[in-house]
Scaffold this motif. Structure first.
Motif, PDB file in Angstrom:
ATOM      1  N   UNK A 157       0.858  -1.193   0.000  1.00 51.40           N
ATOM      2  CA  UNK A 157       0.000   0.000   0.000  1.00 51.40           C
ATOM      3  C   UNK A 157       0.888   1.234   0.000  1.00 51.40           C
ATOM      4  N   UNK A 158       0.553   2.194  -0.857  1.00 44.75           N
ATOM      5  CA  UNK A 158       1.347   3.412  -0.995  1.00 44.75           C
ATOM      6  C   UNK A 158       0.425   4.581  -1.306  1.00 44.75           C
ATOM      7  N   UNK A 159       1.004   5.754  -1.257  1.00 48.69           N
ATOM      8  CA  UNK A 159       0.254   6.958  -1.613  1.00 48.69           C
ATOM      9  C   UNK A 159       0.418   7.323  -3.084  1.00 48.69           C
ATOM     10  N   UNK A 160       1.495   6.794  -3.695  1.00 48.42           N
ATOM     11  CA  UNK A 160       1.785   7.123  -5.093  1.00 48.42           C
ATOM     12  C   UNK A 160       2.552   5.979  -5.727  1.00 48.42           C
ATOM     13  N   UNK A 161       2.248   5.673  -6.992  1.00 53.71           N
ATOM     14  CA  UNK A 161       3.030   4.714  -7.753  1.00 53.71           C
ATOM     15  C   UNK A 161       3.726   5.439  -8.891  1.00 53.71           C
ATOM     16  N   UNK A 162       5.004   5.143  -9.071  1.00 57.09           N
ATOM     17  CA  UNK A 162       5.799   5.730 -10.149  1.00 57.09           C
ATOM     18  C   UNK A 162       6.157   4.619 -11.131  1.00 57.09           C
ATOM     19  N   UNK A 163       5.793   4.807 -12.387  1.00 55.27           N
ATOM     20  CA  UNK A 163       6.150   3.860 -13.437  1.00 55.27           C
ATOM     21  C   UNK A 163       7.498   4.231 -14.024  1.00 55.27           C
ATOM     22  N   UNK A 164       8.507   3.391 -13.744  1.00 51.53           N
ATOM     23  CA  UNK A 164       9.846   3.583 -14.304  1.00 51.53           C
ATOM     24  C   UNK A 164      10.273   2.296 -14.998  1.00 51.53           C
ATOM     25  N   UNK A 165       9.305   1.640 -15.597  1.00 49.04           N
ATOM     26  CA  UNK A 165       9.507   0.296 -16.138  1.00 49.04           C
ATOM     27  C   UNK A 165       9.642   0.262 -17.656  1.00 49.04           C
ATOM     28  N   UNK A 166      10.257   1.298 -18.217  1.00 45.95           N
ATOM     29  CA  UNK A 166      10.694   1.266 -19.605  1.00 45.95           C
ATOM     30  C   UNK A 166       9.628   1.509 -20.655  1.00 45.95           C
ATOM     31  N   UNK A 280       0.828  11.543 -16.174  1.00 41.16           N
ATOM     32  CA  UNK A 280       0.245  11.413 -14.841  1.00 41.16           C
ATOM     33  C   UNK A 280      -1.171  10.866 -14.943  1.00 41.16           C
ATOM     34  N   UNK A 281      -1.625  10.280 -13.856  1.00 45.02           N
ATOM     35  CA  UNK A 281      -2.986   9.811 -13.714  1.00 45.02           C
ATOM     36  C   UNK A 281      -3.267   9.811 -12.211  1.00 45.02           C
ATOM     37  N   UNK A 282      -4.404   9.331 -11.815  1.00 37.71           N
ATOM     38  CA  UNK A 282      -4.721   9.315 -10.389  1.00 37.71           C
ATOM     39  C   UNK A 282      -3.668   8.528  -9.609  1.00 37.71           C
ATOM     40  N   UNK A 283      -2.946   9.229  -8.732  1.00 37.10           N
ATOM     41  CA  UNK A 283      -1.904   8.654  -7.877  1.00 37.10           C
ATOM     42  C   UNK A 283      -0.859   7.878  -8.674  1.00 37.10           C
ATOM     43  N   UNK A 284      -0.548   8.373  -9.872  1.00 35.13           N
ATOM     44  CA  UNK A 284       0.406   7.700 -10.751  1.00 35.13           C
ATOM     45  C   UNK A 284       1.214   8.723 -11.541  1.00 35.13           C
ATOM     46  N   UNK A 285       2.512   8.462 -11.651  1.00 36.52           N
ATOM     47  CA  UNK A 285       3.380   9.299 -12.488  1.00 36.52           C
ATOM     48  C   UNK A 285       4.311   8.405 -13.278  1.00 36.52           C
ATOM     49  N   UNK A 286       4.616   8.802 -14.503  1.00 37.40           N
ATOM     50  CA  UNK A 286       5.557   8.084 -15.365  1.00 37.40           C
ATOM     51  C   UNK A 286       6.844   8.882 -15.476  1.00 37.40           C
ATOM     52  N   UNK A 287       7.979   8.191 -15.435  1.00 35.38           N
ATOM     53  CA  UNK A 287       9.266   8.846 -15.604  1.00 35.38           C
ATOM     54  C   UNK A 287      10.113   8.059 -16.597  1.00 35.38           C
ATOM     55  N   UNK A 288      11.102   8.737 -17.185  1.00 31.05           N
ATOM     56  CA  UNK A 288      12.028   8.077 -18.096  1.00 31.05           C
ATOM     57  C   UNK A 288      11.338   7.498 -19.312  1.00 31.05           C
ATOM     58  N   UNK A 289      11.822   6.343 -19.765  1.00 28.04           N
ATOM     59  CA  UNK A 289      11.306   5.737 -20.991  1.00 28.04           C
ATOM     60  C   UNK A 289       9.844   5.327 -20.896  1.00 28.04           C
TER      61      UNK A 289
END
Length: 406
Positions: A157-166, A280-289
């Motif tokens: 359980x978290x407050x935010x998920x970050x997608x750094x999975x390419x 970005x989306x609800x409680x989600x951010x994308x970074x990098x590739x």
């Protein structure tokens, strides 16, 4: 037995960008869990990835701030000068960062070296947890929290998920975020060579009709080669025997550094451009590739991802210090606003460079050659381009800003 974990931020993908984001967050006192599908032992094998990354001065500054650089510096090649040429034209563009700024443009590092550092430092940080090899099987995001289930029964359980999975990001796809993508019909052939003479810390970029041919300084007399060819011809070249491959490489490399010898294996990677319709989306951010992938012509792919990581980390750290929700909409909106223009400008710029130089049209070739020569004679333009290549233009996260030379 299932395990239940709680954290501030969940990062999916512990590669170069995801690992850097995790280090920045943990360093700032934010609790972070990193989930990566790959086995760490596999990631560190020499045959896993032949690529090197150009580390802009701004990213070097972040590595220093986070205590990572001391683990890397002995394996880093230094970039003090950049020379750009177009085919066989006598006109060229030359940058000397020491002359213009007093510090190097940046450094060349094997991706394996960066991974090795992150995998050593991250698990030792008080606020970081590294889980690998583990796979995500579900991700639920509500107005108040994120719940992730892993393949071993762990629930996070978290407050935010970050997608750094390419580029093939599972996180992005789980949020139904579409991408725009196209192929350059080019393939990068990557290898390392050892030369008879010293490269003098000069990076060379030769533009050819089939794409750029880059010679990038590594420690000693070694250079990393990023050789772009059409996707039709590249498999043939990669498949040549050692003698014929050396002959083809030597023809493109030239003899300005004396005899060359290929050391280590060859790799090839198809070249595409892609970007997510939103980062970005609800409680989600994308970074990098996961958010944007570009042509390596300017060597800025990792650097732009690193800026994503450090910018988002700075916003999250500031928010936590205020005792506020780190996954709230304001954090995500500020991140999107901060990084959107910079990323899309770099995507457009690299795309334009590739299309401008990857042809032999007479008038276009003449115009670009004259352009290179004109810019070479304009000190103010050269200083701006130098600062841009160093990653020191625009709004930077604090840990990426220039300090005393290190």
């Amino acid at each position: 037995m299932s395990t239940h974990l709680e954290t501030d931020v969940l990062i999916v993908g512990g590669g170069l960008v995801g690992g850097l984001a995790a280090c920045a967050l943990a360093h700032g006192g934010v609790n972070v869990i990193v989930v990566d599908a790959d086995d760490p032992e596999t990631l560190l094998k020499a045959e896993y990835d032949g690529r090197c990354s150009a580390i802009a001065r701004s990213v070097h500054n972040a590595f220093v701030s986070l205590g990572l650089w001391d683990h890397m510096k002995d394996e880093a090649g230094v970039i003090e000068e950049i020379r750009v040429t177009d085919g066989k034209s006598p006109l060229f563009l030359h940058f000397d960062s020491l002359d213009l700024t007093g510090v190097p443009f940046g450094y060349m590092l094997e991706n394996r070296t960066i991974r090795k550092t992150l995998l050593k430092v991250l698990p030792e940080m008080a606020h970081a947890t590294y889980l690998a090899p583990k796979r995500m099987i579900s991700l639920d995001r509500t107005a108040s929290e994120v719940t992730a289930d892993l393949d071993d029964g762990t629930t996070i359980k978290a407050k935010l998920v970050i997608g750094a999975d390419g580029r093939g990001s599972w996180v992005r796809r789980s949020a139904n975020i579409d991408i725009t993508k196209w192929s350059y019909d080019q393939t990068a052939i990557v290898c390392t060579v050892e030369t008879e003479k010293s490269h003098q810390n000069v990076a060379q970029e030769h533009f050819r009709s089939t794409g750029p041919f880059a010679i990038l300084p590594m420690p000693g007399n070694r250079s990393n080669i990023v050789w772009t060819e059409s996707s039709r011809n590249a498999p043939v070249l990669v498949g040549l025997n050692d003698e014929d491959f050396h002959a083809e490489l030597s023809e493109r490399f030239g003899d300005y550094l004396g005899a060359i010898k290929v050391v280590g294996p060859r790799w090839s990677y198809p070249l595409t451009l892609q970007y997510a319709k939103r980062s970005i989306d609800q409680r989600l951010a994308l970074i990098g590739d996961a958010s944007h992938g570009m042509h390596p012509v300017a060597g800025q792919g990792f650097n732009m991802g690193a800026r994503d990581a450090c910018a988002l980390a700075e916003l999250i750290i500031e928010t936590k210090k205020l005792g506020l929700d780190v996954g709230a909409g304001r954090v995500l909106e500020d991140y999107d606003k901060w990084r959107h223009f910079d990323n899309h400008l770099m995507l457009a710029s690299t795309d334009a460079i590739v299309k401008l130089f990857s042809n032999n049209i007479g008038p276009v070739r003449f115009a670009r050659d004259v352009g290179l020569a004109v810019v070479d004679k304009l000190p103010f333009a050269k200083k701006f381009f130098t600062k841009s290549a160093m990653g020191l233009v625009g709004e930077l996260p604090e840990i990426m800003k220039e300090r005393e030379a290190v």
